[in-house]
Design an enzyme around this catalytic site. Structure first.
Site, mmCIF file in Angstrom:
data_model
loop_
_atom_site.group_PDB
_atom_site.id
_atom_site.type_symbol
_atom_site.label_atom_id
_atom_site.label_comp_id
_atom_site.label_asym_id
_atom_site.label_seq_id
_atom_site.Cartn_x
_atom_site.Cartn_y
_atom_site.Cartn_z
ATOM 1 N N ASP A 125 0.824 -1.207 0.000
ATOM 2 C CA ASP A 125 0.000 0.000 0.000
ATOM 3 C C ASP A 125 0.868 1.272 0.000
ATOM 4 O O ASP A 125 2.099 1.200 0.041
ATOM 5 C CB ASP A 125 -0.925 -0.066 1.234
ATOM 6 N N ASP A 162 -10.242 3.534 -3.228
ATOM 7 C CA ASP A 162 -10.958 2.330 -2.768
ATOM 8 C C ASP A 162 -12.380 2.248 -3.311
ATOM 9 O O ASP A 162 -13.058 3.249 -3.498
ATOM 10 C CB ASP A 162 -11.003 2.322 -1.236
HETATM 11 C C1 GLA Z 1 -5.991 1.443 1.577
HETATM 12 C C2 GLA Z 1 -6.143 0.434 0.449
HETATM 13 C C3 GLA Z 1 -7.266 -0.541 0.808
HETATM 14 C C4 GLA Z 1 -6.964 -1.226 2.118
HETATM 15 C C5 GLA Z 1 -6.727 -0.199 3.215
HETATM 16 C C6 GLA Z 1 -6.194 -0.845 4.483
HETATM 17 O O1 GLA Z 1 -7.096 2.273 1.689
HETATM 18 O O2 GLA Z 1 -6.416 1.080 -0.757
HETATM 19 O O3 GLA Z 1 -7.450 -1.477 -0.226
HETATM 20 O O4 GLA Z 1 -5.835 -2.046 1.959
HETATM 21 O O5 GLA Z 1 -5.768 0.773 2.815
HETATM 22 O O6 GLA Z 1 -5.951 0.078 5.491
#
Ligand code: GLA
Length: 411
Positions: A156, A211
């Site tokens: 990430d 997301d």
């Molecule tokens: C980010 C990523 C998500 C998830 C969260 C976890 O937002 O894009 O897919 O992994 O972190 O904290």
């Protein structure tokens, strides 16, 4: 004479040996995995930080019992929040409270089911949920994951101010390579720094958006950032023609799926079919232990999965983009094609598609279909629907639903 030849040969071999020795051993992403889009499950969409070894084991059981494994799913991925502390040597460990047996035991369990285990980290000092990130610990963490038997690493991009993304992801790729264990490397940088331009040799897939959120066309604001519905992700980078960067071992990742997480059956069908056609990794994000039959039937539609896993590996193109109707076309192996007709609107759409007046030309795969020259038969992959391309396709598509057809040349 013979002695002179032997001496010369020995010299040549020595020079060749030195040359080989002095060549840098080049790091690469693992060529053994990720050649087709990954199929699996991830904890984040349903469980957020509420992860535990008990739940992950149950999810592996459910993947087998539900028929998902048989349909091709293989990865069980723990997202954020599995972490405990780093010890005094900087080694990361799992939360003692939620993973008391440790990740190695969990990986052994997942492997015993014929499945693979994925884990999550972050290029910054802390993950998006504030757990320890891998910055400055890349080689150490990669070795730990390999020792545990991890098969997939999602990486990430939180807490990364002033870090160069290409450098950070390449460092982790090299660290994974150095372990000698094949691990799929899933880049989660949200498309902020155009990973499609630099990540094709770095990761097996890269996120193209922020997301996902389980809604059709909404966005959900969390304050400083937003999550996106299905159509929002579908349209987000529409002008960039991202399909040109994708192919074997390098996929545009549209984020983990929300099938079974509250949308209608039509929306779930459309979401799943679109992600499949666009060669996104198909990572389920629902609770596999208690999904409805309808959700299971969508996630295990073998014919839709086959489009995603087609060996030609060509991402679909948006061939018609006219308001409520979108038509996506995907060249498949063996001269077959897939067509997806999407009704974006909340009313029934009456489709009348005249194949013969719609020649399809794909510059990327260098393939063309002129239905005046070649006749195809087709069948629906959701509804019972058959026909051939001599007659127009006339069908009603319910709101937010799709018709997906597989076309085969008539011999
Ligand atoms: C980010 C990523 C998500 C998830 C969260 C976890 O937002 O894009 O897919 O992994 O972190 O904290």
């Amino acid at each position: 004479m013979i002695k002179a030849i032997k001496q010369t040969l020995a010299m040549i071999l020595a020079i060749a040996g030195l040359t080989v020795l002095s060549l840098p051993v080049s790091a690469e992403k693992s060529p053994e995995v990720g050649q087709l889009p990954a199929l699996g499950w991830n904890s984040w969409n349903t469980f957020g930080c509420n992860v535990s070894e008990v739940m992950i084991r149950e999810m592996a059981d459910a993947m087998v019992e539900s028929g998902m494994q048989e349909a091709g799913y293989e990865y069980i991925n723990i997202d954020d929040c599995w972490h405990g502390e780093r010890d005094t040597n900087g080694n990361i460990s799992a939360s003692k409270e939620h993973f008391p047996s440790g990740i190695k035991a969990l990986a052994d369990y997942v492997h015993s089911k014929g499945l693979k285990l994925g884990i999550y980290s972050d290029a910054g000092n802390t993950t998006c949920a504030g757990r320890p990130g891998s910055r400055g610990h890349e080689y150490q963490d990669a070795k730990t994951y390999a020792d545990w038997g991890v098969d997939y690493v999602k990486y990430d991009w939180c807490d990364t101010e002033n870090i160069n993304p290409e450098g950070a992801y390449t460092t982790m790729r090299d660290a994974l390579h150095a372990t000698g264990r094949p691990m799929l490397f899933s880049i989660c940088e949200w498309g902020d720094h155009q990973p499609w331009l630099w990540a094709t040799d770095v990761g097996h897939s890269w996120r193209i958006s922020g997301d996902i959120y389980p809604c059709w066309d909404c966005s959900y604001s969390w304050g400083s950032w937003s999550s996106w519905g299905v159509l929002k992700i579908l349209d987000m980078r529409k002008d960039l023609n991202l399909r040109q960067y994708a192919g074997s071992g390098k996929w545009n990742d549209m984020d983990m799926m929300e099938v079974g997480n509250g949308m209608t059956a039509a929306q779930d069908r459309a979401h799943f079919s679109l992600w499949a056609m666009l060669n996104s990794p198909l990572i389920a994000g629902n609770d596999l232990r208690n999904m409805s039959r309808q959700t299971r039937d969508i996630l295990t539609n073998q014919e839709i999965i086959a489009l995603n896993q087609d060996p030609a590996g060509v991402q679909a193109m948006r061939y018609i983009d006219s308001g409520n109707l979108n038509v996506f076309v995907k060249p498949l192996a063996n001269n077959e094609w897939a067509f997806l007709f999407l009704n974006r609107s909340d009313k029934v759409l009456t489709l009348n598609h005249d194949w013969q007046s719609n020649v399809v030309k794909d510059d990327l795969s260098n393939r063309t279909i002129d239905f005046n020259q070649t006749e195809f038969s087709y069948r629906g992959l959701w509804q019972t629907l058959t026909g051939d391309t001599n007659k127009p396709l006339q069908v009603n598509i319910p709101a937010h639903d799709v018709v997906v057809l597989r076309l085969s040349p008539k011999s």
